[in-house]
Design an enzyme around this catalytic site. Structure first.
Site, PDB file in Angstrom:
ATOM      1  CE  LYS A   1      45.954  12.730 -58.397  1.00  0.00           C
ATOM      2  NZ  LYS A   1      46.147  13.156 -57.025  1.00  0.00           N
TER       3      LYS A   1
ATOM      4  CE  LYS B   1      50.987   6.663 -59.708  1.00  0.00           C
ATOM      5  NZ  LYS B   1      51.270   7.688 -58.756  1.00  0.00           N
TER       6      LYS B   1
ATOM      7  CE  LYS C   1      47.666   6.955 -52.528  1.00  0.00           C
ATOM      8  NZ  LYS C   1      48.164   7.893 -51.526  1.00  0.00           N
TER       9      LYS C   1
HETATM   10  P1  TYM Z   1      51.081   9.728 -53.002  1.00  0.00           P
HETATM   11  O1  TYM Z   1      50.187   9.809 -51.813  1.00  0.00           O
HETATM   12  O2  TYM Z   1      50.473   9.497 -54.329  1.00  0.00           O
HETATM   13  O3  TYM Z   1      52.156   8.600 -52.785  1.00  0.00           O
HETATM   14  C1  TYM Z   1      52.919   8.507 -51.572  1.00  0.00           C
HETATM   15  C2  TYM Z   1      54.332   8.035 -51.889  1.00  0.00           C
HETATM   16  O4  TYM Z   1      54.294   6.750 -52.528  1.00  0.00           O
HETATM   17  C3  TYM Z   1      55.054   6.789 -53.732  1.00  0.00           C
HETATM   18  N1  TYM Z   1      54.415   5.887 -54.708  1.00  0.00           N
HETATM   19  C4  TYM Z   1      55.042   4.894 -55.338  1.00  0.00           C
HETATM   20  N2  TYM Z   1      56.309   4.462 -55.283  1.00  0.00           N
HETATM   21  C5  TYM Z   1      56.636   3.386 -56.053  1.00  0.00           C
HETATM   22  N3  TYM Z   1      55.763   2.743 -56.857  1.00  0.00           N
HETATM   23  C6  TYM Z   1      54.483   3.152 -56.951  1.00  0.00           C
HETATM   24  N4  TYM Z   1      53.625   2.494 -57.721  1.00  0.00           N
HETATM   25  C7  TYM Z   1      54.077   4.273 -56.163  1.00  0.00           C
HETATM   26  N5  TYM Z   1      52.885   4.929 -55.995  1.00  0.00           N
HETATM   27  C8  TYM Z   1      53.126   5.916 -55.103  1.00  0.00           C
HETATM   28  C9  TYM Z   1      55.000   8.245 -54.183  1.00  0.00           C
HETATM   29  O5  TYM Z   1      56.058   8.571 -55.037  1.00  0.00           O
HETATM   30  C10 TYM Z   1      55.071   8.972 -52.863  1.00  0.00           C
HETATM   31  O6  TYM Z   1      56.418   9.097 -52.439  1.00  0.00           O
HETATM   32  N6  TYM Z   1      52.067  14.551 -53.851  1.00  0.00           N
HETATM   33  C11 TYM Z   1      52.436  13.401 -53.045  1.00  0.00           C
HETATM   34  C12 TYM Z   1      52.256  13.621 -51.574  1.00  0.00           C
HETATM   35  C13 TYM Z   1      52.987  14.812 -51.046  1.00  0.00           C
HETATM   36  C14 TYM Z   1      54.373  14.895 -50.793  1.00  0.00           C
HETATM   37  C15 TYM Z   1      54.570  16.198 -50.274  1.00  0.00           C
HETATM   38  C16 TYM Z   1      55.428  13.997 -50.933  1.00  0.00           C
HETATM   39  C17 TYM Z   1      52.422  16.005 -50.712  1.00  0.00           C
HETATM   40  N7  TYM Z   1      53.380  16.847 -50.239  1.00  0.00           N
HETATM   41  C18 TYM Z   1      55.845  16.624 -49.922  1.00  0.00           C
HETATM   42  C19 TYM Z   1      56.697  14.447 -50.576  1.00  0.00           C
HETATM   43  C20 TYM Z   1      56.894  15.739 -50.082  1.00  0.00           C
HETATM   44  C21 TYM Z   1      51.543  12.226 -53.442  1.00  0.00           C
HETATM   45  O7  TYM Z   1      50.462  12.403 -53.944  1.00  0.00           O
HETATM   46  O8  TYM Z   1      52.014  11.019 -53.058  1.00  0.00           O
END
Ligand code: TYM
Length: 334
Positions: free
Chosen positions: A115, A197, A200
């Site tokens: 990032k 990957k 978004k």
């Molecule tokens: P975020 O918002 O980027 O993604 C949300 C969830 O989606 C999963 N994910 C994927 N899984 C499979 N293939 C992909 N291409 C893919 N892209 C995203 C992510 O692994 C995630 O589970 N930091 C975290 C959000 C967060 C969080 C937390 C998660 C904040 N606090 C506490 C768990 C517990 C994030 O940015 O996820």
């Protein structure tokens, strides 16, 4: 434990449009696990502002995301679905945990490196300490399990390290959480570059399936998906990463195994396979999209969910926060 059940915490950022990766890697598993655990599902809007956002857009996306959790099948009577920013304990615990996390640990986080390369003009301190806020999210609720995609594993390992470090000094304050990674779909790749990957924030809209894409768009994106010149539907990671990704998507949407899928498409071309993958995704997303449209009309209902669940999250999280504040030596409230 809450009422004899183990605790689950997870969250998603309200940044950009949710993709099929978010659904198959996380949301789908949340629904499967929701009966077994006492669940907290947060819309982590505080994490979102580590990257510059348009305020009105962030607010609207956050609400859409919260609604989507419900549309995906999470009952807000049984699961605590809330905005992170509505529960001040997240920020308060994050501050304390910042003092138990090392600069060296945070510098090693690959998401920070990615990032900060992408947003070189805005490498703010929040971006750096982002994983500490994530640790606070999880530890506040004494979560036993955290369902995430593979990309969040490093953050989860750090969370465990922070919890263990704190416990070693102050006794058993935090539950040390375990990750839950689904068997299929834990790492969905870009349709245009299967070495990256699905994300978004990808600039190429053909690289990602968005959860609100209509059927024609979904079919078109799968038709354009990058494959290879081998010409056989085989799970061969070295030579056919694009096809492997499509097989994973197909398996996650249909419940079939890799072997069954290879057999089903034995002797068939990529055109047929891509159509079948597209159709399986359209069918998987259809109920979610229909429910979403219905829920979005029901403003009062969503408002009541937001209010009630934030109160419950605050109540549960305050118990941990008060304990932590006492342990580190903050004066007791009279
Ligand atoms: P975020 O918002 O980027 O993604 C949300 C969830 O989606 C999963 N994910 C994927 N899984 C499979 N293939 C992909 N291409 C893919 N892209 C995203 C992510 O692994 C995630 O589970 N930091 C975290 C959000 C967060 C969080 C937390 C998660 C904040 N606090 C506490 C768990 C517990 C994030 O940015 O996820």
């Amino acid at each position: 434990m809450i009422d004899g059940k183990k605790v689950l915490f997870s969250g998603m950022q309200a940044t950009g449009n949710l993709t099929l990766g978010n659904y198959l890697g996380a949301l789908k598993n949340w629904v499967t696990l929701s009966d077994e655990y006492e669940c907290f599902y947060s819309v982590v809007d505080m994490h979102s502002i580590t990257v510059r956002q348009d305020s009105a857009e962030l607010r609207s996306r956050a609400r859409k995301l919260l609604t989507l959790y419900i549309a995906a099948g999470l009952d807000p009577e049984k699961n605590c679905i809330y905005y992170q920013s509505h529960v001040s304990g997240h920020a308060e615990l994050a501050w304390i945990l910042n003092c138990f996390t090392y600069m060296g640990e945070l510098s090693r986080m690959t998401q920070f490196k990615d990032k900060s390369a992408k947003h070189a003009d805005n490498i703010n301190a929040g971006l750096f300490t982002y994983p500490v806020l994530m640790a606070a999210d999880i530890l506040l609720y004494q979560a036993d399990v955290v369902p995430v995609g593979i990309d969040q594993m490093q953050h989860l390992e750090l969370t465990r390290d922070i919890a263990q470090r704190f416990n070693a000094i102050y006794g058993d304050v935090f539950t040390v959480p375990e990750p839950y990674i689904g068997k299929v779909g834990a790492r969905i790749m870009s349709l245009q570059d299967p070495s990256k990957k699905m994300s978004k924030s990808d600039e190429n809209p053909n690289a990602s399936i968005y959860l609100m894409d209509d059927p024609d768009t979904i079919m078109r994106k799968f038709k354009r998906a990058v494959t290879d010149s081998v010409g056989a539907v085989r799970y061969n990671e070295e030579e056919q990463p694009g096809i492997c990704n499509l097989i994973d998507i197909y398996c996650a949407c249909t419940g079939k195994s890799r072997e069954e899928t290879e057999k089903e498409f034995d002797g068939k071309g990529y055109g047929d396979f891509k159509t079948a993958v597209g159709e399986s995704v359209v069918e998987k997303l259809r109920p979610l999209q229909e429910k979403m449209a219905e829920l979005e009309k029901n403003k009062d209902y969503i408002d009541s969910v937001i209010k009630n669940n934030a109160e419950r999250a605050a109540y549960v999280s305050n118990k941990t926060l008060r304990k932590v504040q006492k342990k580190v030596g903050f004066p007791i409230r009279p």
